[in-house]
Design an enzyme around this catalytic site. Structure first.
Site, PDB file in Angstrom:
ATOM      1  N   ARG B  99       0.830  -1.214   0.000  1.00 14.76           N
ATOM      2  CA  ARG B  99       0.000   0.000   0.000  1.00 14.76           C
ATOM      3  C   ARG B  99       0.860   1.259   0.000  1.00 14.76           C
ATOM      4  O   ARG B  99       0.599   2.224  -0.722  1.00 14.76           O
ATOM      5  CB  ARG B  99      -0.946  -0.050   1.209  1.00 14.76           C
ATOM      6  N   LYS B 134       3.365  24.877  -3.619  1.00 17.14           N
ATOM      7  CA  LYS B 134       2.075  24.301  -3.203  1.00 17.14           C
ATOM      8  C   LYS B 134       2.109  22.774  -3.286  1.00 17.14           C
ATOM      9  O   LYS B 134       1.323  22.156  -4.011  1.00 17.14           O
ATOM     10  CB  LYS B 134       0.952  24.892  -4.060  1.00 17.14           C
ATOM     11  N   LYS B 166       7.374  39.767  -2.641  1.00 16.14           N
ATOM     12  CA  LYS B 166       5.925  39.866  -2.829  1.00 16.14           C
ATOM     13  C   LYS B 166       5.420  41.184  -2.273  1.00 16.14           C
ATOM     14  O   LYS B 166       6.183  41.979  -1.727  1.00 16.14           O
ATOM     15  CB  LYS B 166       5.252  38.690  -2.131  1.00 16.14           C
ATOM     16  N   GLU B 196       7.420  40.006  -7.686  1.00 12.17           N
ATOM     17  CA  GLU B 196       6.037  39.734  -8.084  1.00 12.17           C
ATOM     18  C   GLU B 196       5.358  41.057  -8.408  1.00 12.17           C
ATOM     19  O   GLU B 196       5.413  41.994  -7.621  1.00 12.17           O
ATOM     20  CB  GLU B 196       5.327  39.041  -6.909  1.00 12.17           C
ATOM     21  N   ASP B 217       1.661  38.392 -11.969  1.00 11.01           N
ATOM     22  CA  ASP B 217       0.767  37.584 -11.149  1.00 11.01           C
ATOM     23  C   ASP B 217      -0.697  37.922 -11.421  1.00 11.01           C
ATOM     24  O   ASP B 217      -1.134  39.058 -11.207  1.00 11.01           O
ATOM     25  CB  ASP B 217       1.088  37.810  -9.673  1.00 11.01           C
TER      26      ASP B 217
END
Lengths: 292, 292, 292, 292, 292, 292
Positions: B99, B134, B166, B196, B217
Site C-alpha cells: 500500500r 504548493k 511579494k 512579483e 501575477d
C-alpha cells in the site's frame, strides 16, 4: 476537533523545515525583526472547512507568541470571501508559516469537501461512506480526520487495527473458511474479521465461515443486490461493504443495493486542494484603517 | 533518476510505520513466515510513470532481500495493462510494502502525468512550465522530482534558495526599488532576485529596480503582453514568469504572450492519483504456470 | 538576531546531552536541588560578540525557568572584564548549561571577531567578505550567522542554493560553455550561475558563456587585475569573486584588484575561540552584597 | 582506530544534510548519473593525520558502493603532497561527500597536530597532556579521539563520568572536606574525586579531605611547585593536574613542576584546520593515463 | 528528585505513542472534548514510592494544562488506600496518560520497594547495596533512580563511566597485572579500576596490581571472608564488592564478611510492579460531592 | 518469529547507546581491535526461550559482521546448561552487545516462561490467556511477542485497536447502552466493542446493549458463573473475558466458570528475568581445544 499533539506536531515541523530550510532569504533581507502584521486566511471559493486546528498548530510551531483567532470551525460550510481566521504577530513568523499552513488546510478541506459530496449523494439512504488506506504518505492521520469532518467514516487506520482477508490470504490458507479460522485463533479478539469477496460463491463461503464483515469488491450492481439478499437472509449482524471503482456517478445506485458501508479511495487519493489565500497587513496600517 | 537516500528513506519509513504500526494482523495470522510470492505492479490505466525508484526503496526498506525488477522506468508512457515491475520474496514483506509503495507511485505518476499535459499544451512554444511551493506536506522532494519527470521545471525548493519579493515585502520596504536593494545587500549573491508584480506600473518599477526575474501575477492576457513588450524593450536578460490561475484551458494563450516561465500550482496540489494495482502469486504456483 | 528555533534547538540539545549524559555526578551529590545562584558571563579578553541568543537558548533548554538577562547584544564590541549577561535560577541548571553555552558563544564570537578583522582590512574598499562551505560539521547555520555578525556576507548555504561550476564539472561537460548551458536548462531559474576559473583563458570562456559570477581561484594579483579588466570591459553586471589562500596579509591587495567579493575559508575553519567565563554566586550572598 | 558506529554516523549524516540539503544543483545539472571518477585526498601542508575512518564513513554514508582505499592511517605524519586516500565511484557521490569529509578531516587533523606539538613540548618529562570539555558542540567524541591520536589523553567525557569539585561546589557544601564527603557518599564508587584548588590553603584542604586528584588551577609556577611538594610528602597516590592558561610557551615549565597531568583547552578550542584537498579525475581518463 | 528533562521526556513520549498510537478510539467516541474530571492515583497495597515526578511528566506531556497535585513524594512509605496524587483536567487527557503513567510508577516503585528490603536486610552493617547493568532496555536512568530512592546506590551507569576488568579482559591482556596497567595508561584518570576475581589467587593478583576496587564474584562466604582479610591487611583504601547470586536470604551473611559493597542484579531484573490504580470522577459530580 | 525491523531496531539501538554511551573504556584499553572470540549464550536455569531474534538483532546492530548461530529457537524449552547460541567475531563487538542482548533475552524469556505456567494451569480447558496493556514502557511490542511465544494471546495493542468501555466511559455517556451506541456510530466498523462490567446488573446492560465482548472485572467466582450463564443463554457469539486479580492460584477456578478469555497483567508486569550468561573464549584457544 482533531488531536493536535506531539505526534502530529512532528509531521508539521518536518513540513515547515522542508519549506524554510536554512531560512527565508527574502524576508530576512527586507522585513525588520520587530515588524508586526495581521494576517487573514480568506476563502477564494466555497468549500467545507477541515484542518484549521492543524493550520493553527503550524503557526504555533513557528512562534507560540502568534495570536491565532479562528472565525470558522472545522465542518463549517465556507463561502467565497469568508475570513476563516486572523493571526497577529511578527511578520517574519507569519510568512514563515504561510505556505505550510495553507498547503495543509487546502488539502484537508479538499478532502472534506469531496467526502461531503459523496455523503450527500447518498442522502436519505442508511449507508456509511468510508475512506481507505489510499492516503498520502505521512499524512494519514490528518486525512482520515478530514474524511470524518466531511461526514465520512474511517475504515481501519492501517494493517494493525482491522482484519481484512483478501484473495492472497485465501489462497495461502487454502480457502476462506480456513483463513477465517486462522484469524479467529491468532488475531486479538477485539478485532472483527472482514472477508473480501469478488463473486457470489465467495460471498457464500465468507458467510458460512462466519465473517463479521463481507466486502463486495468490484461487483456488478446485480451481484451486489444478490449478495446482500443472501447475507441478510442468513444473518442480520453481518456488515456488508461495497468497494472498488466507486465514484460520484455510481455511488447512489450502489448504496441502493442495501450495503452498510461503501469505501471510496477517491476521498483521499483524488481530492483536489481548495483555494485559500493569506493576506497580510502591517499592523499599524491595519489599525489606522479600522479606526478610520 | 531521483536521489534515493537516507533523507527520503526516512520519509518512506514513516509512511510504512503509519500503515503497518504494530503489525499486519491479518497476514501474520494466515500467511506462513516462509511463504514466498511474486508480485507484479500493473497499470490499470494509461499514464506517465514517476517514482518507481522510490517504490523500489519502499520494498527494500521492508526487506532488503526482496528482488525488485523494473520493467519500465520513470518518464515512460505506460499503457493500461502494462507490467511496471516484478518483485519476488516473502509474501509477508510484499504485503507490508504494497500500500505504501502504491500510494506513492500513484501520486507521483499522477503529478508527472498532469505535468506532461500542461507541457504538451504549450508544445512548440519556448516556455518552461514550473511547479510552485504548493506541494504536499513532507513530500516536496518527491513531488518536485515528479514534475521534472513530467517535463516540467522546478521553481525554488523553498524559502531558502530563491528571492521572491511579494507585496508584503514591498510594503514593508516602502517600494520595490528599496526592497530589491535590500536583497542585493543582504542576500547571498548567488541568488537571483524575482519581483512579483500585479500591474504595469509595478512591472516598470521592478524593471527599473533591476529585478533579475519579473513575475506577472494574475494579470490579464492583454496586460501580460504589454508587460512582456516593456521588459523586452529594456533588457533581454530579465526573465518573465506568469503565475496565478493557470489551467489547461488558458495555458497556451498565456504562453503565447512571450513569457519565459509559467508556474502552475495545480501540478502538485490538484493532481489525481493514477490507478496501479499489485497482484501477487504464490511462488510455487507461479513457477508451475510458467513451466507449463 | 538569529532565528532561534526548533532546528537550532535540536543541535543545542545534542550538545547538552553530549556533555551531561547520564547526569552531572558532582553537582547532584553536592548542590541541593533548590539551591539558587546568579551567574554572570564575563569577557576575559576583548572581542566582537556573536551567539548570545544561542547561549540563552542553551540555558532555556536546560530549564525555561532560568532568567537570562543580556547586558550586551550580538555585534557589540566587548572589552575584557565586561559582563555579557546575567542568569538567575537553580544552581544545578546553571552548571548544567555552563560549558555548552560557553563553548558555543566562545566559538561564534571567535568567528565574528576574525571576520571583523578581515572586514576592517578592506576598509574603504567596496568589496564583500564572504564565508565558504568550510564550516564545522553540524554548526553551519550558527557559523554563517557569526560571519554576518562580524560584518561578513554569506556565500551559498550549501550545494542546494547556488550553482558553482568547478573544474570537474567543466571536464565532465566538455567545456565551460556547455556546462553553463546545462545549468541554465536544468537548474531552477532563481539561482545565478558562478564559474570557477584558474587563468585568463578560462575567465574569457566563462564570460562568453554568460556566467553571472566569475570566481578567480588562486590567481596572482596581476592575473586578477587583468581578469577584472577583461570582465568589466564586457559586462558590468557580472560579479567577480576572488578565492583561495586569502589571509589578513594579502586581502587588502586582493581587494584592490577591483573584485566584488572575496571568499575566505579561514573565517570559519581557523577562527580561535575567545575567552569567556561564567562566575556563579549563591543567590543569598549575592543579595546580601547588593543590599550592603 | 575510532569506533565508527551508528552514533557517529548520525552526526555525520546531519553534517551531510546540512551541506547537500535538497540536492547539489550544479552537479545534478552537469554530471551524468553514471559518470565515474577517482578522487584523491592530497595534503597541502604537513600535519598529523586524524579522522580518516570518519572521512571514510562520510563517503560510505553517501553511497556504500564507493571504494575507499586509505594510503595513510591515523597517527601518521603527513607531508605536503602526500596522497592520503583514493576513492573510486560515481562522480556525483564523490562531490556530495567531498566538503563534509574534508571539513571533518581537516579539523580533526588540526587538533591532532596541535596536540602533538604540546606533547612534544614536554618530551622526556613524565606528564600526560589531556583535553578538556571545551570541545565543539556536537563533535566531542570526534575531537577527543583526535586528541588521543595526537598523543594526548582524555579527561572526563562529560559531567557524567568524573567528579570534579569546583569552587561553586565547595561554597555550596561549606568547605572542601564536606564536598568530598558528599561525593564519596553519593557518587558511584567507580569514579575518583578530583578537587579544583586555586591556592596552597585549598591544596592542603583537598589533601586532607582525601581527594584522589588535585587540580592546581591558574597557579604560579612557584605555587605549583610548592603544592606538588606538599602533596607528594603526604600521599604518593594522589594525582596532580595543572590547568588554566596553558600554552606552548609555558607548558614545559609547568610540566617541570612535577604534576602528573596538564589539561589544555586550546587543544580543541583553538586548533586550526589543516589544508587537505580532494582532486577528481574522470575514471576513463585516469585509466588511459595509467595504461599509457 | 530525578532530573525530569528532555532526555527522559523522549522516552516517556515513546511510551505514550506506543499506547495511544492513532488514538483512543473508545474515548474519542464517547467522552466529549470538554468533559473534565479529577483523577486520583490510589495505592492498592503498601510499598515505597518512586517515580512520581516521571508520572507527572507523562501527564504534562499529554497536556501541559493538566493540574497535577502530589500528595506523596518519592521515598515515602505508602499504605494501602493512600492517595498518591490528584490530577484535574480534560477527561480525554487523563485517560490518555493513565496506563503509561501507572506502568512506569508501578515498576519504579516495585524496584524501590525491593531495594529497600535488601537495604533493610543489612541494617546496622556498614555496606552499600548497589544496582548493576541488568536493567530494562531503555529505562536504565529511571531504574537507577528508583534504586537510589529505595536507599541503594548506583554502580556504573554503563560501560563508559567505570572500569571493570573481567576474565575476558584478563585473558586478552595475559594477566591481571597487565590488564590493570593498560587501563591506568589508557583510561581517563578520573575513573577507578575495578577487577573481578573469582578466587583467592586472583584476589592477590588484583591487590598487587593496585586495583582500586576488587570484586569478589560468586565466592563462598568463607572465601569472601578470607579475601577481605587479605585485602584489608594490605591496603585500607581498596574497596571490596561482593557480587553474584545475591538474594534476600544470603545478603546479611555476605554483608557480614566485611565487604564494602554488594551489587544485586535482582533489584532491577526481578522486581515486580506494585499495584496502583487511577480512579476518575467527572468534575461536576466531584464538586457536588465535596460541597455536600 | 517476531518481525525484526526498523522499528524494533531503533529501540534496540537506544538500549545499546544507554549502555555503551561514549564507549567501553575497559575494553578499549585492554582488548586489541582485531582480537576475535567465540561467545556462547548459556542457560543457567530451565525456562522457555523467547526473544532470540531480538538478541541476534542486538549483535547485528553492533556489527553486522558478527556471525550469530542459534542452537535453539523461540518457544523451545531450555534446560540448565543448554547452549542457546554461538556468536563469533571481534571481541570488542561481543562485549559491547553482551549486556543489552542478555537483558532483553532474559526479560522476554521470563515473560514467556510465566505465560506458559498460566497456560499450563488451564490445560484441558477451552480458554485463552491474554496479556494486558500493563507492559514495560517502550517494550510493548517485544513483551506481547513473548506472551504469544509462551502460548498466550494478545489483547489489544493499545488504545487504538480495540474498543473497551470502562466505568468512566459509561458514566460520561450516561449508561452502557448509550456508550455502546456511540461507539457503533463513531468507531471504525472493524473493531469489536467490549464492555467492562463489575456486577450482574451491568452484565445484563452490556448484553442488551449488544456488546461483542463482556469483561467480568474483579467478580467473585459465583458471580462469574452467573454472568456466563446469563450471557450464554442469550447469545452464543458474545465473548466473555475475566479480568482482575488473576494469579496462578485462582486461574484454573476462574477458567472453570466458562469464560472465553482471561487477561492477566502479571504476565508482563511481574515476570522475573531468567538467568542466562554469555561466556567468551578467544578464538585461537577455542580452535585449539576443538582440534584437540
Amino acid at each position: 476537533m482533531p488531536a493536535v499533539n506531539n505526534q502530529t506536531d512532528s509531521i508539521l515541523l518536518n513540513a515547515l523545515r522542508e519549506d524554510i530550510g536554512s531560512g527565508d532569504v527574502t524576508t530576512s533581507a527586507i522585513i525588520p525583526e520587530d515588524h508586526r502584521s495581521q494576517a487573514v486566511l480568506i476563502a477564494k471559493e466555497a468549500f467545507l472547512l477541515a484542518g484549521l486546528p492543524y493550520a493553527e498548530a503550524v503557526f504555533r510551531l513557528v512562534n507560540p507568541a502568534l495570536k491565532f483567532k479562528a472565525n470558522k470551525k472545522d465542518g463549517d460550510k465556507i463561502n467565497k470571501g469568508d475570513v476563516i481566521a486572523k493571526i497577529v504577530g511578527r511578520t517574519r513568523d507569519l510568512l514563515a508559516a504561510e505556505r505550510t499552513a495553507l498547503n495543509l488546510l487546502q488539502r484537508l478541506s479538499g478532502i472534506a469537501t469531496l467526502t461531503r459530496r459523496f455523503v450527500n449523494s447518498t442522502r436519505g439512504l442508511k449507508v456509511k461512506i468510508t475512506d481507505t488506506r489510499k492516503t498520502t504518505a505521512g499524512l494519514r492521520v490528518f486525512e482520515k480526520y478530514a474524511v470524518r469532518t466531511g461526514g465520512g467514516y474511517n475504515h481501519r487506520a492501517g494493517l494493525f487495527d482491522g482484519v481484512l482477508i483478501k484473495d492472497n490470504h485465501v489462497e495461502a490458507a487454502d480457502g476462506i473458511k480456513k483463513a477465517v479460522k486462522l484469524c479467529r485463533e491468532n488475531v486479538p479478539h477485539m478485532l472483527k474479521v472482514e472477508v473480501e469477496t469478488g463473486n457470489i460463491r465467495e460471498v457464500r463461503s465468507a458467510l458460512s465461515a462466519g465473517a463479521d464483515i463481507i466486502m463486495l469488491d468490484n461487483m456488478t450492481l446485480q451481484d451486489m443486490k444478490k449478495a446482500v439478499a443472501i447475507i441478510r437472509s442468513k444473518n442480520l449482524r453481518t456488515h456488508i461493504e461495497a468497494s472498488g471503482g466507486i465514484n460520484l456517478q455510481n455511488i447512489r445506485a450502489i448504496a441502493g443495493t442495501g450495503v452498510d458501508l461503501i469505501s471510496v479511495g477517491a476521498l483521499t487519493h483524488s481530492a483536489m486542494a481548495v483555494d485559500i489565500s493569506m493576506e497580510i497587513k502591517p499592523l499599524r496600517r491595519f489599525i489606522d484603517k479600522n479606526s478610520a
